[in-house]
Design a protein around this motif. Structure first.
Motif, PDB file in Angstrom:
ATOM      1  N   THR A  39       0.863  -1.177   0.000  1.00 32.88           N
ATOM      2  CA  THR A  39       0.000   0.000   0.000  1.00 32.88           C
ATOM      3  C   THR A  39       0.899   1.227   0.000  1.00 32.88           C
ATOM      4  OG1 THR A  39      -1.706  -1.206   1.190  1.00 32.88           O
ATOM      5  CG2 THR A  39      -1.847   1.188   1.226  1.00 32.88           C
ATOM      6  N   VAL A  40       0.749   2.037  -1.052  1.00 31.08           N
ATOM      7  CA  VAL A  40       1.614   3.195  -1.237  1.00 31.08           C
ATOM      8  C   VAL A  40       0.827   4.354  -1.836  1.00 31.08           C
ATOM      9  CG1 VAL A  40       3.752   1.880  -1.551  1.00 31.08           C
ATOM     10  CG2 VAL A  40       2.308   2.358  -3.514  1.00 31.08           C
ATOM     11  N   PRO A  41       1.315   5.584  -1.617  1.00 34.12           N
ATOM     12  CA  PRO A  41       0.692   6.716  -2.312  1.00 34.12           C
ATOM     13  C   PRO A  41       1.179   6.734  -3.769  1.00 34.12           C
ATOM     14  CG  PRO A  41       2.418   7.496  -0.834  1.00 34.12           C
ATOM     15  CD  PRO A  41       2.308   6.015  -0.642  1.00 34.12           C
ATOM     16  N   VAL A  42       0.267   6.928  -4.693  1.00 34.72           N
ATOM     17  CA  VAL A  42       0.621   6.971  -6.113  1.00 34.72           C
ATOM     18  C   VAL A  42      -0.045   8.170  -6.777  1.00 34.72           C
ATOM     19  CG1 VAL A  42       0.939   4.469  -6.324  1.00 34.72           C
ATOM     20  CG2 VAL A  42      -1.296   5.460  -6.804  1.00 34.72           C
ATOM     21  N   ALA A  43       0.529   8.586  -7.885  1.00 38.00           N
ATOM     22  CA  ALA A  43      -0.067   9.627  -8.731  1.00 38.00           C
ATOM     23  C   ALA A  43      -0.186   9.012 -10.115  1.00 38.00           C
ATOM     24  CB  ALA A  43       0.798  10.873  -8.755  1.00 38.00           C
ATOM     25  N   GLN A  44      -1.347   8.525 -10.438  1.00 37.07           N
ATOM     26  CA  GLN A  44      -1.540   7.780 -11.675  1.00 37.07           C
ATOM     27  C   GLN A  44      -2.514   8.506 -12.588  1.00 37.07           C
ATOM     28  OE1 GLN A  44      -1.943   3.669 -10.953  1.00 37.07           O
ATOM     29  NE2 GLN A  44      -2.502   3.159 -13.018  1.00 37.07           N
ATOM     30  N   ALA A  45      -2.187   8.539 -13.869  1.00 34.29           N
ATOM     31  CA  ALA A  45      -3.015   9.221 -14.862  1.00 34.29           C
ATOM     32  C   ALA A  45      -4.117   8.294 -15.357  1.00 34.29           C
ATOM     33  CB  ALA A  45      -2.152   9.708 -16.011  1.00 34.29           C
ATOM     34  N   ASP A  46      -5.043   7.959 -14.495  1.00 36.11           N
ATOM     35  CA  ASP A  46      -6.122   7.031 -14.840  1.00 36.11           C
ATOM     36  C   ASP A  46      -6.987   7.540 -15.987  1.00 36.11           C
ATOM     37  OD1 ASP A  46      -5.415   5.192 -12.868  1.00 36.11           O
ATOM     38  OD2 ASP A  46      -6.661   6.167 -11.363  1.00 36.11           O
ATOM     39  N   GLY A  47      -7.196   8.842 -16.046  1.00 33.16           N
ATOM     40  CA  GLY A  47      -8.055   9.413 -17.075  1.00 33.16           C
ATOM     41  C   GLY A  47      -7.551   9.169 -18.490  1.00 33.16           C
ATOM     42  N   ASP A  63       6.578   2.373 -24.466  1.00 33.14           N
ATOM     43  CA  ASP A  63       6.236   2.409 -23.051  1.00 33.14           C
ATOM     44  C   ASP A  63       5.164   3.471 -22.811  1.00 33.14           C
ATOM     45  OD1 ASP A  63       7.262   1.455 -20.251  1.00 33.14           O
ATOM     46  OD2 ASP A  63       6.998   3.619 -20.075  1.00 33.14           O
ATOM     47  N   ASP A  64       4.482   3.351 -21.703  1.00 29.25           N
ATOM     48  CA  ASP A  64       3.397   4.282 -21.386  1.00 29.25           C
ATOM     49  C   ASP A  64       3.856   5.744 -21.391  1.00 29.25           C
ATOM     50  OD1 ASP A  64       1.771   2.101 -21.135  1.00 29.25           O
ATOM     51  OD2 ASP A  64       1.705   2.137 -18.945  1.00 29.25           O
ATOM     52  N   PHE A  65       5.052   6.019 -20.877  1.00 34.02           N
ATOM     53  CA  PHE A  65       5.466   7.425 -20.806  1.00 34.02           C
ATOM     54  C   PHE A  65       5.642   8.024 -22.197  1.00 34.02           C
ATOM     55  CE2 PHE A  65       9.798   6.367 -21.697  1.00 34.02           C
ATOM     56  CZ  PHE A  65      10.502   7.537 -21.890  1.00 34.02           C
ATOM     57  N   SER A  66       6.013   7.219 -23.183  1.00 31.17           N
ATOM     58  CA  SER A  66       6.092   7.710 -24.568  1.00 31.17           C
ATOM     59  C   SER A  66       4.698   7.955 -25.131  1.00 31.17           C
ATOM     60  CB  SER A  66       6.837   6.713 -25.453  1.00 31.17           C
ATOM     61  OG  SER A  66       8.197   6.653 -25.106  1.00 31.17           O
ATOM     62  N   LYS A  67       3.748   7.119 -24.739  1.00 34.75           N
ATOM     63  CA  LYS A  67       2.363   7.320 -25.181  1.00 34.75           C
ATOM     64  C   LYS A  67       1.792   8.599 -24.577  1.00 34.75           C
ATOM     65  CE  LYS A  67       1.634   2.415 -25.805  1.00 34.75           C
ATOM     66  NZ  LYS A  67       0.987   1.206 -25.336  1.00 34.75           N
ATOM     67  N   PHE A  68       2.102   8.850 -23.306  1.00 41.13           N
ATOM     68  CA  PHE A  68       1.662  10.093 -22.671  1.00 41.13           C
ATOM     69  C   PHE A  68       2.234  11.295 -23.424  1.00 41.13           C
ATOM     70  CE2 PHE A  68       1.484   7.988 -18.186  1.00 41.13           C
ATOM     71  CZ  PHE A  68       0.358   7.296 -18.551  1.00 41.13           C
ATOM     72  N   ALA A  69       3.521  11.225 -23.772  1.00 43.81           N
ATOM     73  CA  ALA A  69       4.170  12.329 -24.483  1.00 43.81           C
ATOM     74  C   ALA A  69       3.529  12.554 -25.849  1.00 43.81           C
ATOM     75  CB  ALA A  69       5.661  12.054 -24.631  1.00 43.81           C
ATOM     76  N   GLN A 105       9.617   3.221 -16.955  1.00 50.16           N
ATOM     77  CA  GLN A 105       9.556   2.533 -15.664  1.00 50.16           C
ATOM     78  C   GLN A 105       8.575   1.371 -15.688  1.00 50.16           C
ATOM     79  OE1 GLN A 105      11.682   3.168 -13.236  1.00 50.16           O
ATOM     80  NE2 GLN A 105      10.885   1.467 -12.063  1.00 50.16           N
ATOM     81  N   SER A 106       7.448   1.529 -16.347  1.00 46.88           N
ATOM     82  CA  SER A 106       6.481   0.421 -16.389  1.00 46.88           C
ATOM     83  C   SER A 106       7.054  -0.763 -17.163  1.00 46.88           C
ATOM     84  CB  SER A 106       5.145   0.871 -16.987  1.00 46.88           C
ATOM     85  OG  SER A 106       5.311   1.349 -18.293  1.00 46.88           O
ATOM     86  N   SER A 107       7.849  -0.499 -18.203  1.00 48.23           N
ATOM     87  CA  SER A 107       8.499  -1.591 -18.937  1.00 48.23           C
ATOM     88  C   SER A 107       9.552  -2.273 -18.077  1.00 48.23           C
ATOM     89  CB  SER A 107       9.157  -1.070 -20.209  1.00 48.23           C
ATOM     90  OG  SER A 107       8.188  -0.655 -21.128  1.00 48.23           O
TER      91      SER A 107
END
Length: 142
Positions: A39-47, A63-69, A105-107
């Motif tokens: 159990t940890v605090p996270v900041a996730q872009a669920d939207g 990776d997800d961060f490239s998709k976000f970019a 990081q997710s990869s």
């Protein structure tokens, strides 16, 4: 401008939440591949995932961060009114600033689980996905 973060997936939503003092972190319980819970605090872009954006085939394996970019860059270009098709030289005169501390990081986490917990080999594109410059590389060829 474009934005993808825990407090919004559009600039308007992000700015509204920022000016209202909305916190993007929340405490979540994450279950690992070996059923370990933390159990940890996270900041996730669920939207972002609810939008189901079509970013094209060239970035589908990224990776997800490239998709976000890519999503944020598409939004920035759309809001700018620039037309790259009408002016081919525009691309050479256009720049972007991408701030990242770590890439893929997710990869990295998925590769770790696959190798050490499941005994699988790493995916062939793992190194390319981990590169902190991957997002900038993807945007430069779009």
């Amino acid at each position: 401008m474009g934005a993808v973060c825990a407090t919004g997936t559009t600039v308007r939503e992000f700015w509204s939440n920022a000016t209202e003092g909305v916190c993007g972190t929340e405490v979540r319980t994450i279950v690992g591949a070996d059923e370990t819970e933390i159990t940890v605090p996270v900041a996730q872009a669920d939207g972002f995932w609810k939008l189901q954006p079509d970013l094209g085939r060239d970035i589908s394996r990224a990776d997800d961060f490239s998709k976000f970019a890519a999503f944020a860059a598409d939004a920035a270009v759309a809001s700018s009114g620039l037309d790259f098709a009408a002016d081919p030289a525009l691309g050479a005169r256009t720049a972007t600033i991408i701030g990242t501390g770590i890439g893929g990081q997710s990869s990295l986490e998925q590769t770790y689980v696959n190798m050490l917990c499941k005994g699988k080999r790493p995916r062939p594109l793992t190194i390319l996905r981990l590169n902190p410059n991957a997002a900038a590389s993807h945007l430069s060829i779009r």
